[in-house]
Structure formats: structure tokens, C-alpha cells
Scaffold this motif. Structure first.
Motif, PDB file in Angstrom:
ATOM      1  N   GLY A   1      -7.437  20.601 -32.533  1.00  0.00           N
ATOM      2  CA  GLY A   1      -7.367  19.391 -33.331  1.00  0.00           C
ATOM      3  C   GLY A   1      -5.953  18.938 -33.632  1.00  0.00           C
ATOM      4  O   GLY A   1      -5.759  17.913 -34.289  1.00  0.00           O
ATOM      5  N   TYR A   2      -4.974  19.674 -33.150  1.00  0.00           N
ATOM      6  CA  TYR A   2      -3.568  19.339 -33.358  1.00  0.00           C
ATOM      7  C   TYR A   2      -2.809  19.397 -32.034  1.00  0.00           C
ATOM      8  O   TYR A   2      -3.242  20.061 -31.085  1.00  0.00           O
ATOM      9  N   HIS A   3      -1.701  18.716 -31.968  1.00  0.00           N
ATOM     10  CA  HIS A   3      -0.833  18.791 -30.795  1.00  0.00           C
ATOM     11  C   HIS A   3       0.615  18.629 -31.243  1.00  0.00           C
ATOM     12  O   HIS A   3       0.886  18.177 -32.358  1.00  0.00           O
ATOM     13  N   GLU A   4       1.535  19.001 -30.377  1.00  0.00           N
ATOM     14  CA  GLU A   4       2.948  18.924 -30.713  1.00  0.00           C
ATOM     15  C   GLU A   4       3.544  17.597 -30.249  1.00  0.00           C
ATOM     16  O   GLU A   4       3.217  17.100 -29.177  1.00  0.00           O
ATOM     17  N   GLU A   5       4.383  17.020 -31.088  1.00  0.00           N
ATOM     18  CA  GLU A   5       5.092  15.780 -30.763  1.00  0.00           C
ATOM     19  C   GLU A   5       6.594  16.048 -30.810  1.00  0.00           C
ATOM     20  O   GLU A   5       7.074  16.862 -31.610  1.00  0.00           O
ATOM     21  N   GLU A   6       7.351  15.323 -29.960  1.00  0.00           N
ATOM     22  CA  GLU A   6       8.810  15.421 -29.957  1.00  0.00           C
ATOM     23  C   GLU A   6       9.386  14.042 -29.678  1.00  0.00           C
ATOM     24  O   GLU A   6       8.956  13.365 -28.763  1.00  0.00           O
ATOM     25  N   LYS A   7      10.345  13.621 -30.497  1.00  0.00           N
ATOM     26  CA  LYS A   7      10.938  12.292 -30.327  1.00  0.00           C
ATOM     27  C   LYS A   7      12.421  12.353 -30.618  1.00  0.00           C
ATOM     28  O   LYS A   7      12.845  12.924 -31.628  1.00  0.00           O
ATOM     29  N   THR A   8      13.240  11.756 -29.714  1.00  0.00           N
ATOM     30  CA  THR A   8      14.677  11.663 -29.924  1.00  0.00           C
ATOM     31  C   THR A   8      15.033  10.225 -30.298  1.00  0.00           C
ATOM     32  O   THR A   8      14.660   9.287 -29.590  1.00  0.00           O
ATOM     33  N   ILE A   9      15.739  10.067 -31.419  1.00  0.00           N
ATOM     34  CA  ILE A   9      16.120   8.758 -31.928  1.00  0.00           C
ATOM     35  C   ILE A   9      17.637   8.718 -32.087  1.00  0.00           C
ATOM     36  O   ILE A   9      18.241   9.672 -32.603  1.00  0.00           O
ATOM     37  N   GLN A  10      18.245   7.637 -31.649  1.00  0.00           N
ATOM     38  CA  GLN A  10      19.692   7.469 -31.808  1.00  0.00           C
ATOM     39  C   GLN A  10      19.994   6.890 -33.192  1.00  0.00           C
ATOM     40  O   GLN A  10      19.415   5.879 -33.587  1.00  0.00           O
TER      41      GLN A  10
ATOM     42  N   ASP B   1      33.010   6.678 -38.359  1.00  0.00           N
ATOM     43  CA  ASP B   1      31.675   6.254 -37.949  1.00  0.00           C
ATOM     44  C   ASP B   1      31.365   6.808 -36.562  1.00  0.00           C
ATOM     45  O   ASP B   1      32.249   6.926 -35.715  1.00  0.00           O
ATOM     46  N   PHE B   2      30.094   7.144 -36.332  1.00  0.00           N
ATOM     47  CA  PHE B   2      29.734   7.712 -35.033  1.00  0.00           C
ATOM     48  C   PHE B   2      28.240   7.534 -34.765  1.00  0.00           C
ATOM     49  O   PHE B   2      27.461   7.269 -35.680  1.00  0.00           O
ATOM     50  N   GLN B   3      27.868   7.724 -33.503  1.00  0.00           N
ATOM     51  CA  GLN B   3      26.466   7.668 -33.082  1.00  0.00           C
ATOM     52  C   GLN B   3      26.037   9.064 -32.668  1.00  0.00           C
ATOM     53  O   GLN B   3      26.797   9.805 -32.042  1.00  0.00           O
ATOM     54  N   MET B   4      24.772   9.416 -33.018  1.00  0.00           N
ATOM     55  CA  MET B   4      24.298  10.742 -32.633  1.00  0.00           C
ATOM     56  C   MET B   4      22.793  10.729 -32.393  1.00  0.00           C
ATOM     57  O   MET B   4      22.060   9.936 -33.000  1.00  0.00           O
ATOM     58  N   PRO B   5      22.320  11.604 -31.512  1.00  0.00           N
ATOM     59  CA  PRO B   5      20.872  11.726 -31.294  1.00  0.00           C
ATOM     60  C   PRO B   5      20.263  12.740 -32.259  1.00  0.00           C
ATOM     61  O   PRO B   5      20.851  13.786 -32.532  1.00  0.00           O
ATOM     62  N   VAL B   6      19.079  12.402 -32.773  1.00  0.00           N
ATOM     63  CA  VAL B   6      18.326  13.326 -33.621  1.00  0.00           C
ATOM     64  C   VAL B   6      16.965  13.541 -32.966  1.00  0.00           C
ATOM     65  O   VAL B   6      16.237  12.572 -32.704  1.00  0.00           O
ATOM     66  N   THR B   7      16.632  14.790 -32.675  1.00  0.00           N
ATOM     67  CA  THR B   7      15.348  15.111 -32.050  1.00  0.00           C
ATOM     68  C   THR B   7      14.430  15.740 -33.083  1.00  0.00           C
ATOM     69  O   THR B   7      14.735  16.799 -33.638  1.00  0.00           O
ATOM     70  N   ILE B   8      13.323  15.063 -33.345  1.00  0.00           N
ATOM     71  CA  ILE B   8      12.365  15.499 -34.360  1.00  0.00           C
ATOM     72  C   ILE B   8      11.145  16.085 -33.666  1.00  0.00           C
ATOM     73  O   ILE B   8      10.585  15.477 -32.748  1.00  0.00           O
ATOM     74  N   LYS B   9      10.742  17.270 -34.114  1.00  0.00           N
ATOM     75  CA  LYS B   9       9.557  17.934 -33.570  1.00  0.00           C
ATOM     76  C   LYS B   9       8.585  18.244 -34.694  1.00  0.00           C
ATOM     77  O   LYS B   9       9.004  18.577 -35.809  1.00  0.00           O
ATOM     78  N   ALA B  10       7.277  18.151 -34.405  1.00  0.00           N
ATOM     79  CA  ALA B  10       6.265  18.489 -35.402  1.00  0.00           C
ATOM     80  C   ALA B  10       4.928  18.690 -34.717  1.00  0.00           C
ATOM     81  O   ALA B  10       4.705  18.223 -33.595  1.00  0.00           O
ATOM     82  N   THR B  11       4.026  19.392 -35.401  1.00  0.00           N
ATOM     83  CA  THR B  11       2.640  19.523 -34.960  1.00  0.00           C
ATOM     84  C   THR B  11       1.815  18.542 -35.780  1.00  0.00           C
ATOM     85  O   THR B  11       1.893  18.531 -37.016  1.00  0.00           O
ATOM     86  N   VAL B  12       1.060  17.676 -35.089  1.00  0.00           N
ATOM     87  CA  VAL B  12       0.342  16.582 -35.765  1.00  0.00           C
ATOM     88  C   VAL B  12      -1.131  16.589 -35.354  1.00  0.00           C
ATOM     89  O   VAL B  12      -1.495  17.116 -34.296  1.00  0.00           O
ATOM     90  N   PRO B  13      -2.015  16.009 -36.187  1.00  0.00           N
ATOM     91  CA  PRO B  13      -3.445  15.987 -35.858  1.00  0.00           C
ATOM     92  C   PRO B  13      -3.755  15.006 -34.735  1.00  0.00           C
ATOM     93  O   PRO B  13      -3.078  13.996 -34.562  1.00  0.00           O
ATOM     94  N   ASP B  14      -4.813  15.309 -33.975  1.00  0.00           N
ATOM     95  CA  ASP B  14      -5.239  14.423 -32.891  1.00  0.00           C
ATOM     96  C   ASP B  14      -5.834  13.135 -33.440  1.00  0.00           C
ATOM     97  O   ASP B  14      -5.766  12.085 -32.801  1.00  0.00           O
TER      98      ASP B  14
END
Length: 206
Positions: free
Chosen positions: A32-41, A49-62
Motif C-alpha cells: 500500500g506504499y511506495h517510495e518517491e524521489e524528487k530533485t528540485i533546484q 547567493d547560489f543555486q543548489m539541488p535538493v533531493t527529497i525522498k519519502a515512502t508515500v501511500p498508493d
């Protein structure tokens, strides 16, 4: 540099990523759950001042029932600070940092079906002690050990519950042979036009 440190906070945040609840021991996705991963600038305002990537991971419900609640499990955020200008600032005057610690104090996560915003770092999330490399970029994950459960986010009666990432504030503490240095604050926001959707959960009648 101001931006740099804010982003550091955020990256750290990553943490941020959805880091708002209690620490969880969950590791793999269950039925009933799956893993998600998203990279956002992100763009950060700081001493530089600078730009950087942030990669967010989590287990979320289907899926979620109408009016039900969604939690993000074992959430983490991984940030990579660019060598120029962020890491170079930490290496140079007046910081001469060989490592950093810090905390993320804001990481806004919003739901789009039933509109709400949660600061998952309302209780500050610690940035783990991380060595400043002699060359190249610098990467760290927040929190440093296990992920955090974030939420709850309430679903509407139909459609999809969409969760998006927002602003991040951090405070970085440079450490060097000189001892403790004045902290660096950074405020970071997703780049304009960036896809900030972390996950979309269908609302389904049981």
C-alpha cells in the motif's frame, strides 16, 4: 553567501525533506506504499547567493480515502552545495571552515487538494556534522541518521492529493581551528518555473 547558507539550511536540508514528525525506523515500502524521489533546484539568499539541488525522498501511500490523512514516512533531504561560490566561501576568510553543523528551521510542504501548508521544521532539524572538502562540491543529508515522518495532510472528497515543496530556511555553523564562527543564515526558494510536486496521491473510495 547569505543565499548559500540558507540553502544549506534547506538542503540540509533535505530535508528537510518533509521532516516534521517523529523519527521513524521504517525502511522499505510496505504493502500500500511506495517510495518517491524528487530533485528540485533551489535559489538561496545568504552571504553569497547560489543555486543548489535538493533531493527529497519519502515512502508515500498508493492512495487515500476521501477525507483521509496522508503521512510521508522515512523522509530525508539531500543537498549538494556548489563549490563556487558556496563551498569556497566556507573555505575562505573569515570562516576557514573544516566542517559544518547547523539546523533547518523552516521547510514548508503544501497540499493542493485541501489547501494547507506545514512547516515540517517547526521543531528545528539538525544538520549532521559534515567535513568541508579541500576541493569540489559538498553533499549532506538531513536528518543524518534515519528519516522523519511528516504530516498529516488531509485529502478532499475526490481527485488527487498533490503535495509540493516550498521555502527552506537554515542556519549553518562553520567550525575551524579558530573555534566557533558566527553562524550563517540562508533562505532558499524553488527556482521560478521549477516543478515542485513531490507526489500525487489518488483519492479513492475503499
Amino acid at each position: 553567501m547569505k543565499a548559500l547558507l540558507r540553502k544549506v539550511g534547506f538542503m540540509t536540508l533535505a530535508i528537510p525533506m518533509f521532516l516534521m514528525g517523529s523519527v521513524t525506523g521504517a525502511s522499505a515500502a510496505e504493502d500500500g506504499y511506495h517510495e518517491e524521489e524528487k530533485t528540485i533546484q533551489y535559489w538561496c539568499d545568504s552571504v553569497v547567493d547560489f543555486q543548489m539541488p535538493v533531493t527529497i525522498k519519502a515512502t508515500v501511500p498508493d492512495s487515500v480515502e476521501p477525507g483521509g490523512q496522508v503521512m510521508f514516512l522515512n523522509s530525508t533531504a539531500t543537498v549538494t552545495l556548489p563549490e563556487n561560490p558556496a563551498v569556497n566561501v566556507l573555505r575562505g576568510f573569515p570562516y576557514y571552515a573544516d566542517s559544518i553543523t547547523g539546523e533547518v528551521t523552516k521547510f514548508n510542504i503544501s497540499s493542493q487538494n485541501e489547501a494547507s501548508t506545514i512547516n515540517v521544521a517547526s521543531t528545528p532539524i539538525q544538520i549532521p556534522k559534515t567535513t568541508v572538502p579541500s576541493s569540489g562540491s559538498m553533499t549532506f543529508t538531513v536528518p543524518g541518521n534515519v528519516g522523519i515522518d511528516a504530516g498529516p495532510f488531509t485529502a478532499g472528497q475526490s481527485g488527487n492529493l498533490t503535495i509540493t515543496a516550498g521555502d527552506i530556511d537554515t542556519t549553518v555553523h562553520p567550525e575551524s581551528f579558530l573555534g566557533g564562527i558566527i553562524p550563517i543564515n540562508a533562505s532558499c526558494s524553488p527556482l521560478v518555473g521549477e516543478d515542485t510536486v513531490l507526489t500525487t496521491v489518488p483519492i479513492v473510495e475503499d
